[in-house]
Design an enzyme around this catalytic site. Sequence first.
Site, short mmCIF file in Angstrom:
data_model
loop_
_atom_site.label_atom_id
_atom_site.label_comp_id
_atom_site.label_asym_id
_atom_site.label_seq_id
_atom_site.Cartn_x
_atom_site.Cartn_y
_atom_site.Cartn_z
N GLU A 45 0.86 -1.19 -0.02
CA GLU A 45 0.11 0.04 0.01
C GLU A 45 0.79 1.17 -0.06
O GLU A 45 0.78 2.05 0.81
CB GLU A 45 -1.11 0.03 1.10
N GLU A 86 -3.72 -10.89 0.25
CA GLU A 86 -4.63 -10.90 1.26
C GLU A 86 -5.94 -11.16 1.08
O GLU A 86 -6.42 -10.78 -0.02
CB GLU A 86 -4.71 -9.15 2.13
#
Length: 1000
Positions: A429, A505
Site C-alpha cells: 500500500e 490478502e
Amino acid sequence: MTSDLPALISDDLSPEGTPPYLTWTGPPVGTRAPRTAPACPGPRLDLDGPWRFHWAARPGEAPSGFADPGFDDGGWDELPVPAHWQLHGYGRPWYTNIQYPFPVDPPHVPGDNPTGSYRRRFRLGADWLGAVAAGGRVVLRFEGVDSTAAVWLNGGPLGLVVGSRLPAEFDVTAHVREGDNVVAVRVHQWSAAGYLEDQDMWWLSGIFRSVALELLPAGAPSDVVVHADYEPGTGHGLLRVECDVPASVEIAELGLSGRTGEDLPAGPVEPWSAEAPRLYEAVVATETGRVAVAVGFRRVGVDGGVFTVNGREVLLRGVNRHEFHPERGRALTFQDMLDDVLILKRHNVNAVRTSHYPPHPHFLDLCDRHGLYVIDECDLETHGFEAGGWQGNPSAEPMWRDALVDRMRRMVARDRDHPSVVMWSLGNEAGTGAGLAAMYDFAKRADPSRPVHYEGDQETRCSDVWSQMYPATEAVAAVAARSEPPLPDPAQDAARRGKPYLLCEYAHAMGNGPGGLLAYRELMESSDRCMGGFVWEYIDHGLAAADDRGRPIFAYGGDFGESPHDGNFVCDGLMFADRTPSPGMVEYAKVIEPVRVEAAGPGRLRVRNVQDHVGLSHLEFGWTVEAGGVEAGKGTLAVPDLAPWESAELDVPEEAAALAGSDDRFLTVTARLSAATSWAPAGHVVARTQLPLPAPAPAPSPEPVPTGPTAVTPAGARPVREAGGLLRLGSAVFDLTRGELRELAGMPVAGPRLELWRAPTDNDRLGHRPEGATTAAMWEALGLHRLTHRLVSAQEEPGGVVFTVRTAAAGLRDGVLTRYRWRAAGDTLAASISLTPQGAWAFPVARLGWTFELPAALDSVTWLGGGPGEAYADTRAASRFGRHTAAVADLHTPYARPQENGQRLDVAWVEPRGPEGGIRVSGEPRFGFTATRFSPRRLAGTAHQGSLEPEDVLYLHVDLAQRGIGSASCGPGLPGRHEVLLTPATFHLSLSPAAVKRGS
Ligand code: GAL
C-alpha cells in the site's frame, strides 16, 4: 556522504533542537552494505542485554554529551535490548491503521518526538585488537531500530540507522580499542523514515532487534551469496557461490568442491520445497576463516503464467505474518519465532508473506529448515497519503527514490541466501511511482532468480504476478475463468494476463471469522492461473494490559489514550495474541489440509493428495465409525502412495461398511504423520474427514431418541392452574402472564423467548452494506436488540396449553407472532412452535431462535451434533458430528473484543448439566446452540474480553438459523445465502430433565 556525518548526528542540541537527520530522506549515512545474514567468520560479541537508558519527551530534552565515553550515566535507568521502550513504561504505544499519527508534512516530524538515549559499555580483549592489527575488520551490526538512530562508538560518530526493520552495519575498525568501549545510540520515535513505515500496527520504538559486534578476520569470507539451482528435468543441482574474497566451496555430503565464482555441478540432489525442505551444508573457506551456509537447491519460476517451484505448479496456502508478542511487541525471541513456524506447519500452512517488512533473519532460517515458502516484503508502506489522493507520495517523489532503492538493496543483501524466500515484495500500500519502479528494477538486476510482488500496482508494471487483496469470490471466479475486465491499455492487459494471480490478502480474520474460506479454496484450485493466497492475518496484536479494575486484557487502539487510533482493527488474527489458535485457525487448517477424502458412490471413497511435491508415504491412515456419536469400530486404511494431485478410489473397508446404519452413522478417516518430522511428533493429525455412512436398511438406534411432540398423546398431563398466575402441566410450570416456562421438574427454566439479534461480530459491526449502513446499524434500526414480548393469548387444551406471543420493538410496527403449543407426557415436555412475521421484514436478521434462561450451576454441556469447536454457516468445515462434552466456560471463544461466539451446529440434542442434574433440549429440525453466561447485550456492551463478568444465569440459545460470518470488516459483504430472512417457520422442541451422570 560520510562527510555529512558530523552535521547530521551532532550531539550538541539546543534545548528545543531537532536534529537535521530526522528529516533525512536518503539511505542511512555511514553504514556499510549489509552482508547476508549468516556470514560472520570470526567471533561475535553479543551486545543484547541491559543498556543504560534515558527517555525524553523531545530531542532537545535528551542529555547532551551522552556519547562521550566519560559521560556519567549513573542516574539513568536500564532497558533491555532488544525491546520497545513503550512496553517498559516509557511513552505509550499508539495504534493506527492507515492514518499517520503525525501531520502529513513530509519530511518533517513533530517537535514532540520521544527520544531514547542508550549507552552500553563492553570490553574487547587483545585477541580482537590483534586480529585488527593483522588486517581484520570489526563491524557493529544492528538488526532493527525503530524508527531512526544516530550511533557513536567511543565518542566518535558512526552514522545513522534508517529503515526500522532492516539491518545496518558500521565498520568500527578504526574506533575500537582494547579494554573498555562505549557505544552510544540516540533513537527517535518519529523521523522522515516514518513516512515510509505506515504499516497497520502499533507504533513502537527502540532497539528492538539484536545488536552485535562482529570480527571479520583478514582474508576470511564474510559475505557469501549462494546460487543453488535445481534442474527439474534432470534432477541435478548447480551451485555457484560468490564471496567478497576468493574461497573454496564444499558440500561434503554431495562430494562437491570447487571455488567461489565457478559453476559447480552438484549432480543428482534432493530439491528444497516447503513440503520437503532438504538442506545441505556448504562450507566456504579460506586459510583465515570459514563460514557454513545452509543450501537448498530449488528453482522458482513463472512459467506460462503459472507460478512454479522446481518446475511444478505450487498453490500457496499462506498467512500474512506480522511479528508480534503481547508483551514484547515486535521484539521476538527465537522461541517466539520457532513457536510461530511450528504453529503454522501444524496447521497445514505452507507460506508466509512477511507483512509488511522483512522479519527477523532467524525466522527465515526456521522457514528454510522446517519448510515454508516466504514472500519477503520490504519495509515500505505510505498508505497515509491515499486520503490526499496520493499527493506527495514518497513512492513517486524523486527525493525519496534512493531511500526506497536502499531498502530493497538491504533486504535482498540480507536474505538472498534463503531457499524459503521464493519472491520479493516491494512493500504494501505505497501507491505507485518511479521509486517503486526503481526498486523493482533493482531487484530484477540484483536477483533475477526470484519473481517480484507488488499489489499496489494493479497494472503489474512492477510486479511479476498480479496480486489483489480482498476481492469477492465473483471477482476471483472471473480471473480463474480468464474473463476479468480488461485494463485500458491492451499491451498492459496482455502482460497482466500472462502473470499468475495471487491473493496477497483475503479472508480478514478479525474477531469471529473469517468465513467463506472453502469458497476461495475451490476457486484457487479451479485454475492454474491462481497461485493461492494469504489470509489476513496470522496473529492478533493485542497488548497485555489491565482494564480500569485491574483485570488482564489484550489492549487495542485507544486503550493508551492515543488519538487518532483505529480501535480493535489491530486484533484480526487467526491466533489470539497469546498464541492460542482461534476457531478461524482450526477452520483454515481443515480447509487447506494436504489430503482430501470424499465419498465416491456407495461403499467407495476417493482420496486425493493435494500437495505439490511429495507423496503420501509419510502418512498413515485410519478410520473410525461412530453411531449416534458413540464409537462403533475402528481400523486402518490402506491408501496408495499417491503422487501430487493424484487421486484414487478405494472401497470403504469391509469392517467399516458392515457398521453402516441410518441413525447418524459417520465414517471418519484420519491421516497422521507416521514418523516425527522436525515440526511435529509422530501421530500428528494432518487431515481428518467425516462422511455419512448410510445403510440401505435402517438399523436400531443405540439409545432411545427423546420423545418428540408428535409422539405425545393428547391423553398427556392435564393443565392445572396454580396461584400467582401459574399453570402446571406435568412436571412443568408455566407463567401465564408471559406465556413462558417457569420451571421443569423442579429446575428453574425461563423461556423460550424469541431472539432475532446477536452481539454484532466485528464483521457485522464494520462491514458496510450496499444500502450504506453496517449490518449492526441496520439491526439497531430494526430494534432487534430491544425486542419486547407480549402474551396475546393463553389457551388450555386437553393435555396441553397454547400460548401466542407477539414480539416487536418499541416505536416500530412490524412484529412476529409466535405460537407455542405445549404438551407434556411423563417428564417430557414438548412444543410445536410456529412463527409468523407481521409486516415487511425485508432486511435479514441476526438469528432466528429461542433463548432459555437456566441456572448458572449448569456448568457443563453434552451434545449430539457438530463440534467440538465453534461453527457458523460459513465456518463449519472443521465441525464433526459426534457426542461432545465441554465446560460452559470452554464453549466461549475469547475474542479480544467480545462478540457473538461459541455456536455449535447440526445439533440433535443438547444437555446442560450441573451437580444437581440438568436438562436435555432436543429439536427438530436440527439446530444450532450456544450455551453461555453472557447475554448478547453484555457481550456487545463490553469492550474487552478480560472485562467480561459472567451473569448469574446460563443462557441457552437454540437457533433454527443464524447469520454467517464472512469477512466484511475488510472485504466483500456476506454472500446472500448466509443471511437469515425472517419467514414463516416451524420448530419442534422437547425438554426433559437430565440425570447427573447422563450423556457423558
Ligand atoms: C490491508 C493492509 C493490511 C491490513 C489489512 C486490514 O489493506 O494491507 O496491512 O491493514 O488491510 O487489516
